[in-house]
Design a protein around this motif. Structure first.
Motif, mmCIF file in Angstrom:
data_model
loop_
_atom_site.group_PDB
_atom_site.id
_atom_site.type_symbol
_atom_site.label_atom_id
_atom_site.label_comp_id
_atom_site.label_asym_id
_atom_site.label_seq_id
_atom_site.Cartn_x
_atom_site.Cartn_y
_atom_site.Cartn_z
ATOM 1 N N SER A 191 1.010 -1.219 0.122
ATOM 2 C CA SER A 191 0.007 -0.015 -0.167
ATOM 3 C C SER A 191 0.737 1.345 0.052
ATOM 4 C CB SER A 191 -0.710 0.246 1.007
ATOM 5 O OG SER A 191 -1.824 1.164 1.238
ATOM 6 N N LEU A 192 0.655 2.162 -1.093
ATOM 7 C CA LEU A 192 1.068 3.302 -1.170
ATOM 8 C C LEU A 192 0.032 4.390 -1.314
ATOM 9 C CD1 LEU A 192 3.773 2.612 -4.115
ATOM 10 C CD2 LEU A 192 4.112 2.386 -1.521
ATOM 11 N N TRP A 193 0.627 5.649 -0.484
ATOM 12 C CA TRP A 193 -0.404 6.673 -0.344
ATOM 13 C C TRP A 193 -0.470 7.584 -1.334
ATOM 14 C CZ3 TRP A 193 2.139 10.891 1.217
ATOM 15 C CH2 TRP A 193 3.161 10.563 2.085
ATOM 16 N N VAL A 194 0.883 7.744 -2.398
ATOM 17 C CA VAL A 194 0.981 8.603 -3.468
ATOM 18 C C VAL A 194 0.140 8.236 -4.637
ATOM 19 C CG1 VAL A 194 3.006 9.279 -2.513
ATOM 20 C CG2 VAL A 194 3.246 7.232 -3.878
ATOM 21 N N PRO A 195 -0.145 9.164 -5.502
ATOM 22 C CA PRO A 195 -0.698 8.721 -6.822
ATOM 23 C C PRO A 195 0.322 7.876 -7.810
ATOM 24 C CG PRO A 195 0.131 11.146 -6.837
ATOM 25 C CD PRO A 195 0.309 10.263 -5.387
ATOM 26 N N PRO A 196 -0.288 7.210 -8.680
ATOM 27 C CA PRO A 196 0.419 6.464 -9.868
ATOM 28 C C PRO A 196 1.503 7.223 -10.281
ATOM 29 C CG PRO A 196 -1.838 6.088 -9.958
ATOM 30 C CD PRO A 196 -1.705 7.210 -9.120
ATOM 31 N N ALA A 197 1.375 8.617 -10.620
ATOM 32 C CA ALA A 197 2.470 9.294 -11.351
ATOM 33 C C ALA A 197 3.700 9.635 -10.232
ATOM 34 C CB ALA A 197 1.899 10.539 -11.993
ATOM 35 N N HIS A 198 3.569 9.273 -8.811
ATOM 36 C CA HIS A 198 4.653 9.458 -8.184
ATOM 37 C C HIS A 198 5.961 8.508 -8.482
ATOM 38 C CE1 HIS A 198 7.076 9.938 -4.654
ATOM 39 N NE2 HIS A 198 6.346 10.849 -4.274
ATOM 40 N N PRO A 199 7.122 8.827 -8.613
ATOM 41 C CA PRO A 199 8.218 8.126 -9.040
ATOM 42 C C PRO A 199 8.296 6.573 -8.044
ATOM 43 C CG PRO A 199 8.979 10.252 -8.871
ATOM 44 C CD PRO A 199 7.662 10.455 -8.225
ATOM 45 N N LEU A 200 7.622 6.853 -6.700
ATOM 46 C CA LEU A 200 7.907 5.718 -5.936
ATOM 47 C C LEU A 200 7.140 4.650 -6.463
ATOM 48 C CD1 LEU A 200 7.565 6.867 -2.146
ATOM 49 C CD2 LEU A 200 9.446 5.478 -3.094
ATOM 50 N N VAL A 201 5.953 4.987 -7.191
ATOM 51 C CA VAL A 201 5.128 3.910 -7.621
ATOM 52 C C VAL A 201 5.721 2.733 -8.485
ATOM 53 C CG1 VAL A 201 2.901 3.151 -8.393
ATOM 54 C CG2 VAL A 201 3.129 4.978 -6.975
ATOM 55 N N PRO A 202 6.351 3.530 -9.786
ATOM 56 C CA PRO A 202 6.992 2.455 -10.603
ATOM 57 C C PRO A 202 8.130 1.975 -10.218
ATOM 58 C CG PRO A 202 7.146 4.802 -11.407
ATOM 59 C CD PRO A 202 6.318 4.746 -10.455
ATOM 60 N N ALA A 203 8.909 2.481 -9.076
ATOM 61 C CA ALA A 203 10.167 2.089 -8.567
ATOM 62 C C ALA A 203 9.661 0.774 -7.523
ATOM 63 C CB ALA A 203 10.861 3.182 -7.727
ATOM 64 N N THR A 204 8.544 0.988 -6.888
ATOM 65 C CA THR A 204 8.070 -0.072 -5.941
ATOM 66 C C THR A 204 7.713 -1.232 -6.707
ATOM 67 O OG1 THR A 204 7.493 1.376 -4.448
ATOM 68 C CG2 THR A 204 6.553 -0.570 -4.175
ATOM 69 N N GLN A 205 6.941 -0.991 -8.044
ATOM 70 C CA GLN A 205 6.424 -2.093 -8.966
ATOM 71 C C GLN A 205 7.725 -2.858 -9.482
ATOM 72 O OE1 GLN A 205 4.145 0.506 -11.417
ATOM 73 N NE2 GLN A 205 2.295 -0.160 -10.470
ATOM 74 N N ALA A 206 8.786 -2.212 -9.735
ATOM 75 C CA ALA A 206 9.808 -2.963 -10.086
ATOM 76 C C ALA A 206 10.444 -3.789 -9.173
ATOM 77 C CB ALA A 206 10.999 -1.856 -10.726
ATOM 78 N N TRP A 207 10.390 -3.316 -7.874
ATOM 79 C CA TRP A 207 11.129 -4.129 -6.793
ATOM 80 C C TRP A 207 10.044 -5.354 -6.389
ATOM 81 C CZ3 TRP A 207 8.106 -4.243 -1.932
ATOM 82 C CH2 TRP A 207 8.811 -4.800 -0.641
ATOM 83 N N ALA A 208 8.995 -4.864 -6.543
ATOM 84 C CA ALA A 208 7.734 -6.029 -6.368
ATOM 85 C C ALA A 208 7.934 -7.156 -7.459
ATOM 86 C CB ALA A 208 6.430 -5.506 -6.214
ATOM 87 N N ALA A 209 8.285 -6.795 -8.743
ATOM 88 C CA ALA A 209 8.490 -7.926 -9.802
ATOM 89 C C ALA A 209 9.685 -8.579 -9.722
ATOM 90 C CB ALA A 209 8.350 -7.138 -11.070
ATOM 91 N N ASP A 210 10.761 -7.833 -9.003
ATOM 92 C CA ASP A 210 11.926 -8.699 -8.792
ATOM 93 C C ASP A 210 11.809 -9.476 -7.767
ATOM 94 O OD1 ASP A 210 14.600 -8.503 -9.883
ATOM 95 O OD2 ASP A 210 15.168 -8.976 -7.912
ATOM 96 N N ILE A 211 11.027 -9.221 -6.782
ATOM 97 C CA ILE A 211 10.950 -10.344 -5.757
ATOM 98 C C ILE A 211 10.067 -11.648 -6.357
ATOM 99 C CG2 ILE A 211 9.574 -10.778 -3.573
ATOM 100 C CD1 ILE A 211 10.158 -7.825 -2.751
ATOM 101 N N GLU A 212 8.996 -11.298 -7.041
ATOM 102 C CA GLU A 212 8.178 -12.420 -7.747
ATOM 103 C C GLU A 212 8.940 -13.087 -8.512
ATOM 104 O OE1 GLU A 212 4.108 -13.046 -10.273
ATOM 105 O OE2 GLU A 212 4.551 -11.377 -8.961
ATOM 106 N N LYS A 213 9.921 -12.695 -9.571
ATOM 107 C CA LYS A 213 10.810 -13.397 -10.222
ATOM 108 C C LYS A 213 12.034 -14.122 -9.638
ATOM 109 C CE LYS A 213 14.564 -12.563 -13.801
ATOM 110 N NZ LYS A 213 15.419 -11.344 -14.309
ATOM 111 N N VAL A 214 12.610 -13.569 -8.679
ATOM 112 C CA VAL A 214 13.681 -14.369 -8.032
ATOM 113 C C VAL A 214 12.959 -15.556 -7.049
ATOM 114 C CG1 VAL A 214 15.374 -14.096 -5.879
ATOM 115 C CG2 VAL A 214 15.193 -12.508 -7.905
#
Length: 338
Positions: free
Chosen positions: A31-54
């Motif tokens: 859960s993030l409280w910033v909007p999708p355009a905030h840089p944290l959102v795509p960076a967190t999505q990349a973090w999440a994707a790497d966890i799922e991949k590994v």
């Protein structure tokens, strides 16, 4: 042939993907409280994707921005209570609850965001084990230093007398009161409305996010000085983390490293820093420095905030002098202090 096959199978069992394929699938809500355009959102999505991949797909993460799962002020309790499994927390939204972390929210501590994040994360990991003991800290970080933006030109602390200010966090709120201003509580997504309606006159905010939240439309004056940073953390629900297999826990731990803290937060630091030049380029905004004499008044004026921080830490049972010296050592190590 049979021995060869058994050897290959044994070797395969040691491969991460094979081992993790045997683990029960874990689904995590982030859960993030910033909007999708905030840089944290795509960076967190990349973090999440790497966890799922590994993890070979045994850990699946879904990222929910824009307060979809709960209000910004509630994100620590959301992680504690399992409303979300990983949350983006601003400790300063709850004054007095995390007194040690508040050291990073004092004015004039950090010179920039990337080195500041490495210093703060390294220092706070030790103390989060007690101060945030009912969640698992993934990593702690700061944004690029922010400043005061508003409808009135503020030059010295006395200019805040009678002014309504939306502080970025609780320590800046104490600064506002110290200088005779009035605090207006509003989360980042609520701030433009507060300024637009005249509920607030000034706001403490990082530079790039002024544009992201549309606040540039309702303010004009901006102090060009690294006044403060806000402390943030990513916190994990303990029950969910403890339910994972040892292999899955290691993957999460590996993604809560200083390297991943940088990968997730550096894009935001760059975004905020770029906001300074963007603001200076606008003809209807005034970005102004402080003279050495004016800056000295600010630094002298905020000294009581450090004393109040130390008192709060001591009240909570901490050794404020040691904690402070350890933070200063981390700042020096990473060349991150002012």
């Amino acid at each position: 042939m049979r021995k060869t096959l058994m050897a290959l199978l044994a070797a395969g069992c040691l491969l991460p993907g094979f081992a993790q394929a045997q683990d029960k699938t874990v689904n995590l809500k982030v859960s993030l409280w910033v909007p999708p355009a905030h840089p944290l959102v795509p960076a967190t999505q990349a973090w999440a994707a790497d966890i799922e991949k590994v993890s070979g797909g045994s850990i699946k993460l879904s990222v929910f921005p824009s307060e979809q799962l709960g209000k910004a002020f509630d994100h620590y309790d959301m992680a504690r209570d399992g409303i979300a499994d990983v949350t983006y927390v601003n400790p300063g939204y709850q004054p007095g609850r995390f007194p040690i972390a508040a050291a990073g929210q004092l004015p004039f501590v950090f010179n920039e965001g990337k080195k500041g994040t490495q210093a703060f994360n390294e220092w706070y990991q030790k103390y989060a084990k007690t101060e945030m003991k009912d969640t698992k800290l993934c990593f702690a970080f700061i944004h690029a230093p922010g400043t005061l933006h508003g409808k009135k030109k503020i030059l010295v602390p006395d200019d805040l007398k009678g002014v309504k200010v939306r502080p970025a966090q609780s320590t800046i709120g104490e600064m506002v009161k110290l200088f005779g201003g009035t605090n207006v509580q509003a989360s980042a997504p609520e701030s433009r409305d507060a300024l637009e309606r005249g509920v607030a006159d000034e706001i403490a905010f990082p530079w790039g996010s002024i544009f992201l939240f549309g606040i540039d439309k309702v303010v004009k004056y901006h102090i060009d000085v690294p006044l403060y940073s806000t402390v943030f953390t990513y916190n994990i629900n303990l029950a969910k983390y403890n339910s994972m297999s040892p292999a899955q826990k290691k993957i999460i731990d590996d993604h809560c490293s200083p390297e991943w803290a940088a990968k997730v937060t550096d894009p935001w630091v760059d975004y905020e820093f770029a906001g300074v030049a963007k603001m200076k380029a606008l003809p209807d905004h005034e970005v102004y420095p402080l003279t050495p004499e004016q800056l000295a008044l600010w630094k002298k004026g905020v000294e009581p905030l450090h004393a109040a921080w130390a008192a709060a830490v001591k009240k909570a049972g901490g050794d404020a002098d040691t904690i402070d010296s350890e933070l200063k050592a981390a700042l020096k190590k990473h060349n991150a202090g002012l």
